[in-house]
Design a protein around this motif. Structure first.
Motif, PDB file in Angstrom:
ATOM      1  N   GLU A   2     -45.473 -27.185  10.985  1.00 44.91           N
ATOM      2  CA  GLU A   2     -44.059 -27.240  10.167  1.00 44.91           C
ATOM      3  C   GLU A   2     -43.998 -25.776   9.398  1.00 44.91           C
ATOM      4  O   GLU A   2     -44.872 -25.159   8.892  1.00 44.91           O
ATOM      5  CB  GLU A   2     -44.533 -28.239   9.105  1.00 44.91           C
ATOM      6  N   ASP A   5     -39.874 -22.933   3.830  1.00 46.88           N
ATOM      7  CA  ASP A   5     -38.501 -22.464   3.558  1.00 46.88           C
ATOM      8  C   ASP A   5     -38.538 -20.908   3.870  1.00 46.88           C
ATOM      9  O   ASP A   5     -37.728 -20.091   4.336  1.00 46.88           O
ATOM     10  CB  ASP A   5     -37.880 -22.679   2.529  1.00 46.88           C
ATOM     11  N   ILE A   8     -37.984 -19.709   7.239  1.00 42.99           N
ATOM     12  CA  ILE A   8     -36.384 -19.886   7.855  1.00 42.99           C
ATOM     13  C   ILE A   8     -35.509 -18.473   7.529  1.00 42.99           C
ATOM     14  O   ILE A   8     -34.749 -18.217   8.269  1.00 42.99           O
ATOM     15  CB  ILE A   8     -35.665 -21.074   7.214  1.00 42.99           C
ATOM     16  N   ARG A  82     -32.490 -26.830   8.877  1.00 41.65           N
ATOM     17  CA  ARG A  82     -33.408 -27.419   9.664  1.00 41.65           C
ATOM     18  C   ARG A  82     -32.641 -28.553  10.602  1.00 41.65           C
ATOM     19  O   ARG A  82     -33.181 -28.891  11.696  1.00 41.65           O
ATOM     20  CB  ARG A  82     -34.615 -27.862   9.119  1.00 41.65           C
ATOM     21  N   ARG A  86     -31.226 -23.351  15.140  1.00 45.50           N
ATOM     22  CA  ARG A  86     -32.409 -22.643  15.289  1.00 45.50           C
ATOM     23  C   ARG A  86     -32.452 -21.428  14.821  1.00 45.50           C
ATOM     24  O   ARG A  86     -33.214 -20.420  14.985  1.00 45.50           O
ATOM     25  CB  ARG A  86     -32.615 -22.568  16.836  1.00 45.50           C
TER      26      ARG A  86
END
Length: 154
Positions: A2, A5, A8, A82, A86
């Motif tokens: 996982e 943030d 990302i 998300r 991508r």
């Protein structure tokens, strides 16, 4: 595994060169392909409607409104990145500016260039007609003056 943030987002300090940043974008992301198709469609519509001023004005204002709203779009994209992407969407707006705002602003610039060209063309056409009208008017007044002078001599 996982991602949190932090993974990302791209930190602005990590971006050294814009072209290198462009290479990091996954241009085959399905929604990004749709966005590119939308931009190509818009430029086609702009080219096809270049003689329809009212439609282009409405399109121009709509596109500028979309650019104005890009900050809100970026906020939504960062919250829900998300779910649909991508991409490494950054919170500062570099990604949205690159793939969304810049192409729209380029289309707007093309529209302005077209309007300036059209205005210049209309002005030169009007000036040529005005000069032709003036020269025709001068010829008529000279011929009228000659007729009046000839009548006096008789």
């Amino acid at each position: 595994m996982e991602m949190d943030d932090e993974d990302i987002f791209i930190k602005i300090s990590d971006i050294v060169e814009y072209w290198a940043y462009l290479k990091t974008i996954d241009w085959f992301d399905p929604w990004l392909i749709l966005l590119i198709i939308a931009h190509l469609t818009i430029i086609t519509v702009v080219a096809m409607t270049r003689k329809h001023s009212l439609f282009q004005m409405i399109l121009f204002l709509t596109m500028l409104l979309a650019v104005f709203m890009s900050e809100k779009i970026n906020e939504l994209a960062t919250k829900h990145s998300r779910l649909f992407s991508r991409q490494q969407i950054d919170s500062s707006g570099l990604f949205i500016s690159t793939v969304f705002s810049m192409p729209i602003l380029l289309n707007c610039m093309l529209m302005i260039v077209n309007w300036l060209y059209t205005a210049t063309d209309v002005m030169s056409t009007m000036r040529a007609a005005q000069m032709k009208n003036n020269s025709a008017g001068n010829s008529r007044s000279k011929s009228n003056n000659n007729k009046i002078t000839n009548k006096k001599h008789l």
